[in-house]
Design a protein around this motif. Structure first.
Motif, PDB file in Angstrom:
ATOM      1  N   MET A 144       0.850  -1.201   0.042  1.00  0.00           N
ATOM      2  CA  MET A 144      -0.081  -0.012   0.092  1.00  0.00           C
ATOM      3  C   MET A 144       0.984   1.505   0.032  1.00  0.00           C
ATOM      4  N   SER A 145       1.858   1.393   0.752  1.00  0.00           N
ATOM      5  CA  SER A 145       2.745   2.335   0.802  1.00  0.00           C
ATOM      6  C   SER A 145       3.510   2.821  -0.477  1.00  0.00           C
ATOM      7  N   SER A 146       3.746   1.595  -1.452  1.00  0.00           N
ATOM      8  CA  SER A 146       4.126   1.988  -2.703  1.00  0.00           C
ATOM      9  C   SER A 146       3.207   2.621  -3.396  1.00  0.00           C
ATOM     10  N   LEU A 147       2.125   2.877  -3.241  1.00  0.00           N
ATOM     11  CA  LEU A 147       0.972   3.534  -4.025  1.00  0.00           C
ATOM     12  C   LEU A 147       0.662   5.009  -3.477  1.00  0.00           C
ATOM     13  N   LEU A 148       0.918   5.011  -1.985  1.00  0.00           N
ATOM     14  CA  LEU A 148       0.825   5.898  -1.224  1.00  0.00           C
ATOM     15  C   LEU A 148       1.831   7.328  -1.659  1.00  0.00           C
ATOM     16  N   THR A 149       3.114   7.022  -1.866  1.00  0.00           N
ATOM     17  CA  THR A 149       4.164   7.983  -2.199  1.00  0.00           C
ATOM     18  C   THR A 149       3.790   8.691  -3.315  1.00  0.00           C
ATOM     19  N   PRO A 150       3.542   7.799  -4.344  1.00  0.00           N
ATOM     20  CA  PRO A 150       3.115   8.718  -5.715  1.00  0.00           C
ATOM     21  C   PRO A 150       1.887   9.750  -5.544  1.00  0.00           C
ATOM     22  N   LEU A 151       1.021   9.095  -4.676  1.00  0.00           N
ATOM     23  CA  LEU A 151      -0.226  10.174  -4.391  1.00  0.00           C
ATOM     24  C   LEU A 151       0.081  11.325  -3.758  1.00  0.00           C
ATOM     25  N   VAL A 152       1.161  11.116  -2.690  1.00  0.00           N
ATOM     26  CA  VAL A 152       1.631  12.380  -1.991  1.00  0.00           C
ATOM     27  C   VAL A 152       2.211  13.274  -2.852  1.00  0.00           C
ATOM     28  N   THR A 153       3.331  12.773  -3.698  1.00  0.00           N
ATOM     29  CA  THR A 153       3.973  13.851  -4.594  1.00  0.00           C
ATOM     30  C   THR A 153       3.279  14.512  -5.584  1.00  0.00           C
ATOM     31  N   SER A 154       2.259  13.636  -5.949  1.00  0.00           N
ATOM     32  CA  SER A 154       1.284  14.421  -7.071  1.00  0.00           C
ATOM     33  C   SER A 154       0.292  15.397  -6.351  1.00  0.00           C
ATOM     34  N   ALA A 155      -0.085  14.995  -5.055  1.00  0.00           N
ATOM     35  CA  ALA A 155      -0.927  16.089  -4.357  1.00  0.00           C
ATOM     36  C   ALA A 155       0.168  17.355  -4.046  1.00  0.00           C
ATOM     37  N   GLY A 156       1.401  17.069  -3.992  1.00  0.00           N
ATOM     38  CA  GLY A 156       2.517  18.451  -3.563  1.00  0.00           C
ATOM     39  C   GLY A 156       2.537  19.098  -4.974  1.00  0.00           C
ATOM     40  N   LEU A 157       2.856  18.556  -6.160  1.00  0.00           N
ATOM     41  CA  LEU A 157       3.177  19.221  -7.168  1.00  0.00           C
ATOM     42  C   LEU A 157       1.934  19.766  -7.847  1.00  0.00           C
ATOM     43  N   ILE A 158       0.784  19.274  -7.871  1.00  0.00           N
ATOM     44  CA  ILE A 158      -0.649  19.758  -8.428  1.00  0.00           C
ATOM     45  C   ILE A 158      -1.214  20.685  -7.336  1.00  0.00           C
ATOM     46  N   GLY A 159      -1.235  20.134  -6.182  1.00  0.00           N
ATOM     47  CA  GLY A 159      -1.880  21.062  -4.977  1.00  0.00           C
ATOM     48  C   GLY A 159      -0.890  22.255  -4.827  1.00  0.00           C
ATOM     49  N   GLY A 160       0.414  22.249  -4.990  1.00  0.00           N
ATOM     50  CA  GLY A 160       1.125  23.470  -4.829  1.00  0.00           C
ATOM     51  C   GLY A 160       0.932  24.243  -5.740  1.00  0.00           C
ATOM     52  N   PHE A 161       0.872  24.124  -7.162  1.00  0.00           N
ATOM     53  CA  PHE A 161       0.520  24.854  -8.077  1.00  0.00           C
ATOM     54  C   PHE A 161      -0.891  25.359  -8.111  1.00  0.00           C
ATOM     55  N   GLN A 162      -1.729  24.656  -7.671  1.00  0.00           N
ATOM     56  CA  GLN A 162      -3.295  25.074  -7.545  1.00  0.00           C
ATOM     57  C   GLN A 162      -3.468  26.030  -6.398  1.00  0.00           C
ATOM     58  N   THR A 163      -2.616  25.758  -5.391  1.00  0.00           N
ATOM     59  CA  THR A 163      -2.774  26.731  -4.173  1.00  0.00           C
ATOM     60  C   THR A 163      -2.111  28.049  -4.455  1.00  0.00           C
ATOM     61  N   ALA A 164      -1.014  28.114  -5.247  1.00  0.00           N
ATOM     62  CA  ALA A 164      -0.315  29.270  -5.525  1.00  0.00           C
ATOM     63  C   ALA A 164      -1.193  30.060  -6.678  1.00  0.00           C
ATOM     64  N   ARG A 165      -1.802  29.547  -7.362  1.00  0.00           N
ATOM     65  CA  ARG A 165      -2.556  29.876  -8.385  1.00  0.00           C
ATOM     66  C   ARG A 165      -3.815  30.695  -7.913  1.00  0.00           C
ATOM     67  N   ALA A 166      -4.405  29.741  -6.978  1.00  0.00           N
ATOM     68  CA  ALA A 166      -5.845  30.531  -6.658  1.00  0.00           C
ATOM     69  C   ALA A 166      -5.813  31.391  -5.537  1.00  0.00           C
ATOM     70  N   THR A 167      -4.693  31.239  -4.849  1.00  0.00           N
ATOM     71  CA  THR A 167      -4.583  32.544  -3.580  1.00  0.00           C
ATOM     72  C   THR A 167      -3.695  33.478  -3.992  1.00  0.00           C
ATOM     73  N   LYS A 168      -2.848  33.347  -5.432  1.00  0.00           N
ATOM     74  CA  LYS A 168      -1.913  34.601  -5.875  1.00  0.00           C
ATOM     75  C   LYS A 168      -0.869  34.872  -4.685  1.00  0.00           C
ATOM     76  N   ASN A 169      -0.458  33.786  -4.018  1.00  0.00           N
ATOM     77  CA  ASN A 169       0.535  33.478  -2.844  1.00  0.00           C
ATOM     78  C   ASN A 169       1.340  32.309  -3.166  1.00  0.00           C
ATOM     79  N   ARG A 170       2.465  32.398  -4.017  1.00  0.00           N
ATOM     80  CA  ARG A 170       3.483  31.574  -4.379  1.00  0.00           C
ATOM     81  C   ARG A 170       4.113  31.062  -3.125  1.00  0.00           C
ATOM     82  N   PRO A 171       4.596  31.851  -1.984  1.00  0.00           N
ATOM     83  CA  PRO A 171       4.932  31.092  -0.958  1.00  0.00           C
ATOM     84  C   PRO A 171       3.912  30.030  -0.329  1.00  0.00           C
ATOM     85  N   LEU A 172       2.785  30.165  -0.299  1.00  0.00           N
ATOM     86  CA  LEU A 172       2.041  29.201   0.213  1.00  0.00           C
ATOM     87  C   LEU A 172       1.918  27.896  -0.634  1.00  0.00           C
TER      88      LEU A 172
END
Length: 100
Positions: free
Chosen positions: A1-29
């Motif tokens: 199970m953890s072999s599938l969890l890590t790609p999900l976490v990295t995907s959430a970080g890359l996609i979520g980080g971009f979306q957070t920066a874009r939606a809030t207009k706060n790049r540090p966030l």
């Protein structure tokens, strides 16, 4: 199970980080989202594959973030983010597995 969890976490970080920066207009966030997911992924990779592999995969994660910027100029922001996210997820699946 953890072999599938890590790609999900990295995907959430890359996609979520971009979306957070874009939606809030706060790049540090957005960077904080990226960093938190990266730290969580490092801990899982270290547990499953060892410190050296965790460091290498963290480098892949950070390189993907860096590569998304020039890639976005060629193909658009979202396609670039999805492309580097897919590459990072594949690297995590292949190299971040639990040691036998």
């Amino acid at each position: 199970m953890s072999s599938l969890l890590t790609p999900l976490v990295t995907s959430a970080g890359l996609i979520g980080g971009f979306q957070t920066a874009r939606a809030t207009k706060n790049r540090p966030l957005g960077g904080a989202v990226l960093a938190a997911a990266g730290a969580a992924a490092f801990a899982m990779w270290k547990r499953d594959a060892g410190t050296g592999t965790a460091a290498a995969l963290s480098g892949v994660y950070l390189a993907a973030f860096g590569a998304s910027h020039p890639l976005a100029k060629k193909m658009g922001a979202w396609p670039a983010v999805y492309t580097v996210t897919a590459g990072t997820a594949v690297a995590s699946l292949v190299f971040g597995r639990r040691r036998a």
